[in-house]
Design a protein around this motif. Structure first.
Motif, PDB file in Angstrom:
ATOM      1  N   GLY A  18      13.030  23.397  14.264  1.00  0.00           N
ATOM      2  CA  GLY A  18      13.546  22.823  13.030  1.00  0.00           C
ATOM      3  C   GLY A  18      14.588  21.744  13.245  1.00  0.00           C
ATOM      4  O   GLY A  18      15.221  21.284  12.307  1.00  0.00           O
ATOM      5  N   ILE A  19      14.767  21.330  14.487  1.00  0.00           N
ATOM      6  CA  ILE A  19      15.776  20.305  14.784  1.00  0.00           C
ATOM      7  C   ILE A  19      15.306  18.925  14.341  1.00  0.00           C
ATOM      8  O   ILE A  19      16.069  18.125  13.841  1.00  0.00           O
ATOM      9  CB  ILE A  19      16.109  20.283  16.295  1.00  0.00           C
ATOM     10  N   CYS A  20      14.020  18.671  14.539  1.00  0.00           N
ATOM     11  CA  CYS A  20      13.514  17.374  14.106  1.00  0.00           C
ATOM     12  C   CYS A  20      12.173  17.546  13.417  1.00  0.00           C
ATOM     13  O   CYS A  20      11.594  18.625  13.431  1.00  0.00           O
ATOM     14  CB  CYS A  20      13.392  16.394  15.278  1.00  0.00           C
ATOM     15  N   ILE A  21      11.721  16.502  12.764  1.00  0.00           N
ATOM     16  CA  ILE A  21      10.412  16.540  12.125  1.00  0.00           C
ATOM     17  C   ILE A  21       9.575  15.369  12.616  1.00  0.00           C
ATOM     18  O   ILE A  21      10.101  14.364  13.084  1.00  0.00           O
ATOM     19  CB  ILE A  21      10.505  16.505  10.588  1.00  0.00           C
ATOM     20  N   ARG A  22       8.297  15.553  12.505  1.00  0.00           N
ATOM     21  CA  ARG A  22       7.336  14.594  13.023  1.00  0.00           C
ATOM     22  C   ARG A  22       6.623  13.911  11.876  1.00  0.00           C
ATOM     23  O   ARG A  22       6.245  14.556  10.906  1.00  0.00           O
ATOM     24  CB  ARG A  22       6.332  15.379  13.870  1.00  0.00           C
ATOM     25  N   HIS A  23       6.473  12.606  11.975  1.00  0.00           N
ATOM     26  CA  HIS A  23       5.738  11.859  10.949  1.00  0.00           C
ATOM     27  C   HIS A  23       4.533  11.183  11.568  1.00  0.00           C
ATOM     28  O   HIS A  23       4.608  10.700  12.685  1.00  0.00           O
ATOM     29  CB  HIS A  23       6.607  10.741  10.363  1.00  0.00           C
ATOM     30  N   ASN A  24       3.451  11.119  10.824  1.00  0.00           N
ATOM     31  CA  ASN A  24       2.297  10.347  11.251  1.00  0.00           C
ATOM     32  C   ASN A  24       2.133   9.152  10.340  1.00  0.00           C
ATOM     33  O   ASN A  24       1.320   9.175   9.440  1.00  0.00           O
ATOM     34  CB  ASN A  24       1.029  11.204  11.197  1.00  0.00           C
ATOM     35  N   PHE A  25       2.938   8.123  10.561  1.00  0.00           N
ATOM     36  CA  PHE A  25       2.709   6.895   9.819  1.00  0.00           C
ATOM     37  C   PHE A  25       1.430   6.295  10.402  1.00  0.00           C
ATOM     38  O   PHE A  25       0.940   6.748  11.425  1.00  0.00           O
ATOM     39  CB  PHE A  25       3.893   5.936   9.979  1.00  0.00           C
ATOM     40  N   GLU A  26       0.904   5.291   9.754  1.00  0.00           N
ATOM     41  CA  GLU A  26      -0.405   4.786  10.192  1.00  0.00           C
ATOM     42  C   GLU A  26      -0.251   3.790  11.329  1.00  0.00           C
ATOM     43  O   GLU A  26      -0.628   2.652  11.236  1.00  0.00           O
ATOM     44  CB  GLU A  26      -1.142   4.145   9.005  1.00  0.00           C
ATOM     45  N   GLU A  27       0.276   4.246  12.419  1.00  0.00           N
ATOM     46  CA  GLU A  27       0.578   3.339  13.534  1.00  0.00           C
ATOM     47  C   GLU A  27      -0.085   3.773  14.834  1.00  0.00           C
ATOM     48  O   GLU A  27       0.144   3.175  15.868  1.00  0.00           O
ATOM     49  CB  GLU A  27       2.088   3.299  13.792  1.00  0.00           C
ATOM     50  N   GLY A  28      -0.838   4.858  14.809  1.00  0.00           N
ATOM     51  CA  GLY A  28      -1.487   5.293  16.036  1.00  0.00           C
ATOM     52  C   GLY A  28      -0.671   6.216  16.911  1.00  0.00           C
ATOM     53  O   GLY A  28      -1.119   6.668  17.941  1.00  0.00           O
ATOM     54  N   HIS A  29       0.581   6.486  16.495  1.00  0.00           N
ATOM     55  CA  HIS A  29       1.378   7.447  17.248  1.00  0.00           C
ATOM     56  C   HIS A  29       2.388   8.077  16.307  1.00  0.00           C
ATOM     57  O   HIS A  29       2.740   7.497  15.283  1.00  0.00           O
ATOM     58  CB  HIS A  29       2.095   6.762  18.407  1.00  0.00           C
ATOM     59  N   SER A  55       4.200  14.204   2.112  1.00  0.00           N
ATOM     60  CA  SER A  55       4.583  12.972   2.772  1.00  0.00           C
ATOM     61  C   SER A  55       4.284  11.835   1.822  1.00  0.00           C
ATOM     62  O   SER A  55       3.227  11.790   1.200  1.00  0.00           O
ATOM     63  CB  SER A  55       3.808  12.812   4.076  1.00  0.00           C
ATOM     64  N   MET A  56       5.258  10.976   1.649  1.00  0.00           N
ATOM     65  CA  MET A  56       5.034   9.799   0.822  1.00  0.00           C
ATOM     66  C   MET A  56       5.572   8.620   1.589  1.00  0.00           C
ATOM     67  O   MET A  56       6.731   8.591   1.983  1.00  0.00           O
ATOM     68  CB  MET A  56       5.745   9.923  -0.517  1.00  0.00           C
ATOM     69  N   VAL A  57       4.711   7.668   1.840  1.00  0.00           N
ATOM     70  CA  VAL A  57       5.122   6.478   2.574  1.00  0.00           C
ATOM     71  C   VAL A  57       4.671   5.250   1.803  1.00  0.00           C
ATOM     72  O   VAL A  57       3.492   5.136   1.448  1.00  0.00           O
ATOM     73  CB  VAL A  57       4.505   6.436   3.988  1.00  0.00           C
ATOM     74  N   LEU A  58       5.611   4.370   1.527  1.00  0.00           N
ATOM     75  CA  LEU A  58       5.266   3.102   0.883  1.00  0.00           C
ATOM     76  C   LEU A  58       5.222   2.037   1.973  1.00  0.00           C
ATOM     77  O   LEU A  58       6.183   1.881   2.724  1.00  0.00           O
ATOM     78  CB  LEU A  58       6.331   2.712  -0.158  1.00  0.00           C
ATOM     79  N   TYR A  59       4.100   1.364   2.076  1.00  0.00           N
ATOM     80  CA  TYR A  59       3.987   0.257   3.026  1.00  0.00           C
ATOM     81  C   TYR A  59       4.309  -1.013   2.259  1.00  0.00           C
ATOM     82  O   TYR A  59       3.623  -1.349   1.291  1.00  0.00           O
ATOM     83  CB  TYR A  59       2.590   0.234   3.642  1.00  0.00           C
ATOM     84  N   VAL A  60       5.381  -1.678   2.663  1.00  0.00           N
ATOM     85  CA  VAL A  60       5.918  -2.763   1.839  1.00  0.00           C
ATOM     86  C   VAL A  60       6.151  -4.047   2.628  1.00  0.00           C
ATOM     87  O   VAL A  60       6.126  -4.047   3.862  1.00  0.00           O
ATOM     88  CB  VAL A  60       7.260  -2.335   1.219  1.00  0.00           C
ATOM     89  N   ASP A  81       0.870  -1.171   0.000  1.00  0.00           N
ATOM     90  CA  ASP A  81       0.000   0.000   0.000  1.00  0.00           C
ATOM     91  C   ASP A  81       0.908   1.223   0.000  1.00  0.00           C
ATOM     92  O   ASP A  81       2.098   1.114   0.280  1.00  0.00           O
ATOM     93  CB  ASP A  81      -0.875  -0.012   1.253  1.00  0.00           C
ATOM     94  N   HIS A  82       0.356   2.357  -0.308  1.00  0.00           N
ATOM     95  CA  HIS A  82       1.163   3.551  -0.154  1.00  0.00           C
ATOM     96  C   HIS A  82       0.282   4.752   0.086  1.00  0.00           C
ATOM     97  O   HIS A  82      -0.922   4.720  -0.183  1.00  0.00           O
ATOM     98  CB  HIS A  82       2.068   3.779  -1.374  1.00  0.00           C
ATOM     99  N   SER A  83       0.883   5.772   0.632  1.00  0.00           N
ATOM    100  CA  SER A  83       0.129   6.999   0.820  1.00  0.00           C
ATOM    101  C   SER A  83       1.010   8.151   0.396  1.00  0.00           C
ATOM    102  O   SER A  83       2.184   8.208   0.737  1.00  0.00           O
ATOM    103  CB  SER A  83      -0.299   7.153   2.282  1.00  0.00           C
ATOM    104  N   MET A  84       0.467   9.022  -0.404  1.00  0.00           N
ATOM    105  CA  MET A  84       1.202  10.211  -0.808  1.00  0.00           C
ATOM    106  C   MET A  84       0.263  11.387  -0.642  1.00  0.00           C
ATOM    107  O   MET A  84      -0.834  11.416  -1.201  1.00  0.00           O
ATOM    108  CB  MET A  84       1.655  10.122  -2.256  1.00  0.00           C
ATOM    109  N   VAL A  85       0.679  12.324   0.168  1.00  0.00           N
ATOM    110  CA  VAL A  85      -0.140  13.502   0.398  1.00  0.00           C
ATOM    111  C   VAL A  85       0.719  14.740   0.199  1.00  0.00           C
ATOM    112  O   VAL A  85       1.794  14.863   0.788  1.00  0.00           O
ATOM    113  CB  VAL A  85      -0.713  13.524   1.830  1.00  0.00           C
ATOM    114  N   LEU A  86       0.268  15.628  -0.664  1.00  0.00           N
ATOM    115  CA  LEU A  86       0.953  16.903  -0.854  1.00  0.00           C
ATOM    116  C   LEU A  86       0.201  17.951  -0.051  1.00  0.00           C
ATOM    117  O   LEU A  86      -1.009  18.108  -0.204  1.00  0.00           O
ATOM    118  CB  LEU A  86       0.957  17.303  -2.332  1.00  0.00           C
TER     119      LEU A  86
END
Lengths: 134, 134
Positions: B64-75, B124-129, A122-127
């Motif tokens: 700007g030291i770090c960035i936050r991601h919301n992968f689909e993991e609930g946190h 954000s682009m995340v490939l779930y593989v 699966d994948h998600s891409m959001v601009l």
DNA sequence: GTCCTTGCAAAGCTTTTGCATCGCT
DNA sequence: AGCGATGCAAAAGCTTTGCAAGGAC
């Protein structure tokens, strides 16, 4: 397929909350949160619990009727499972969600995953975008 | 730049929790949740509150030291702000996070946004593989 | 009638906030 | 000393779950 048949096919009994929620999702490319759906139903005079909305959306997702997105907004949004895959642009000014696809990107993604020894599940891409100012 | 200087530049006092958290993020391409960081610090014998971890991560993000991601993991998970932009693959079997970039995709994204009258603020682009089976 | 579904309330999780204490400069 | 930073506990926001009552088939 009618909404009625769609629910039966998923093994779900045809109930009012389920029909109403399905109808809302079917309205023009809707991307709705559970709260959005709950509010719309309450405003429309339907008696429904927020918990039911969450349960139905979860069931719909498991049945493949809709999919869930976690945009960076603090809550999930749902849309009917698209027949044609697409990605999203979210306007940071208005919250509008624009759907788009691009074969070039899709192809590159597959190639990149393969190069790393993976296949894409699966994948998600959001601009996240803003309107171009004149 | 030393961690010490990095914090000062951000207008943050140099304190033990901040140094420890910064160090953890600097360890090999770390993608850590607040809970991950909290656990690691507690296990290492540091006295720290989970609230502090959240506060520090928020400050780091604003600085700007770090960035936050919301992968689909609930946190959310955090990583040091990369000097070179990259996207992510998340392995659904192991939870591994693989970083990658692709100029072709980056270019297409800009074109697509422009075609819709938008400019990209972030994406954000995340490939779930999953690993390819032999 | 049976079993699934619902609504309500309560609980769960991640994240944030209030407040008194502590510590960097 | 002064003011920001910390830890704890409580609260907030989204989502899930337990349970008794209600509805579909």
């Amino acid at each position: 397929m009618t909404d009625d048949a769609e629910l039966k096919k998923a093994g779900l009994k045809v109930t009012l909350p389920r029909l109403r929620i399905l109808e809302l999702l079917e309205e023009d490319q809707a991307h709705l949160s559970a709260e959005d759906i709950y509010r719309k139903l309450i405003d429309a005079g339907e008696e429904v619990g927020l918990a039911t909305v969450y349960r139905v959306l979860t069931q719909f997702e498991q049945a493949g009727i809709c999919i869930r997105h976690n945009f960076e907004e603090g809550h999930a949004v749902y849309e009917l499972t698209p027949s044609d895959h697409h990605d999203h642009m979210v306007c940071l000014d208005t919250g509008d969600v624009i759907e788009f696809t691009d074969d070039v990107i899709e192809e590159r993604q597959k190639i990149l995953a393969t190069e790393h020894g993976y296949e894409i599940i699966d994948h998600s891409m959001v601009l996240y975008v803003k309107p171009i100012k004149k």
